[in-house]
Design a protein around this motif. Structure first.
Motif, PDB file in Angstrom:
ATOM      1  N   ASP A  72      19.176   3.731 -34.590  1.00 34.54           N
ATOM      2  CA  ASP A  72      18.713   4.471 -35.761  1.00 34.54           C
ATOM      3  C   ASP A  72      18.258   3.540 -36.892  1.00 34.54           C
ATOM      4  N   CYS A  73      18.401   2.240 -36.691  1.00 38.19           N
ATOM      5  CA  CYS A  73      17.982   1.240 -37.689  1.00 38.19           C
ATOM      6  C   CYS A  73      16.707   0.517 -37.266  1.00 38.19           C
ATOM      7  N   LYS A  74      16.024   1.028 -36.251  1.00 36.40           N
ATOM      8  CA  LYS A  74      14.919   0.258 -35.682  1.00 36.40           C
ATOM      9  C   LYS A  74      13.804  -0.027 -36.681  1.00 36.40           C
TER      10      LYS A  74
ATOM     11  N   ARG B 228      26.612   0.934 -42.698  1.00 32.74           N
ATOM     12  CA  ARG B 228      25.385   1.733 -42.548  1.00 32.74           C
ATOM     13  C   ARG B 228      24.622   1.835 -43.878  1.00 32.74           C
TER      14      ARG B 228
END
Length: 185
Positions: A91-93, A64
């Motif tokens: 959550d990494c878009k 992460r």
């Protein structure tokens, strides 16, 4: 991989990446190598983290952290590893969207990761269509095929999305024709 000689560590990382099963201790060595700061070694080590059989919380936390790296190769390698480890990527878009634009000509690995996310990544369909149009204009047939497969995997109605996003009538027509003949995954 865990040695002080960065050139040797990099060579070891490439050799380890080719193995089907990683020897014991490789994941710990890869975790250590991701902290080396070497621009070539860190992405290779980050990619090895995705091969952990039973990732622990430290491995997932490091992946992460590496996703947020300012280095595109490191971020991409960490995103691939996160996908391999079945970690959620929603959550990494923002990072994924940015990387897709930064790595437009060499985005096969990222396009594959996006496609594997399925309908959860349907929000990326318009961006994928933009890249389809660019790849068609640049006559990059392999990338067009990869992007169309990705679009099919993330969008329940890729035909409609192509029609609404791609403005050039000629490019839109070619995209739709290629969508019809594209080989599904």
């Amino acid at each position: 991989l865990a040695g002080d000689d960065l050139a040797f560590a990099l060579a070891a990382g490439y050799a380890l990446a080719k193995l089907k099963d990683l020897p014991a201790g490789v994941i710990q060595a890869a975790l250590q190598a991701t902290r080396s700061g070497d621009k070539d070694l860190v992405p290779v080590a980050a990619r090895l983290l995705g091969r952990a059989r039973h990732p622990d919380s430290a491995t997932e936390a490091r992946v992460r952290t590496l996703i947020r790296s300012p280095s595109p190769p490191t971020s991409l390698a960490a995103i691939q590893s996160a996908s391999d480890l079945k970690m959620p990527l929603l959550d990494c878009k923002r990072k994924i969207l940015k990387l897709l634009d930064l790595c437009a000509e060499d985005s096969f690995a990222l396009v594959d990761v996006i496609g594997r996310q399925g309908a959860a990544f349907s929000f990326m369909a318009p961006k994928i269509c933009e890249h389809i149009a660019r790849a068609i204009r640049e006559i990059d047939d392999e990338l067009v095929q990869a992007l169309l497969r990705c679009l099919r995997n993330i969008d329940e109605n890729p035909h409609r999305t192509i029609e609404s996003v791609i403005k050039s009538p000629e490019v839109r027509k070619e995209a739709l024709e290629r969508l019809e003949i594209a080989v599904p995954n």
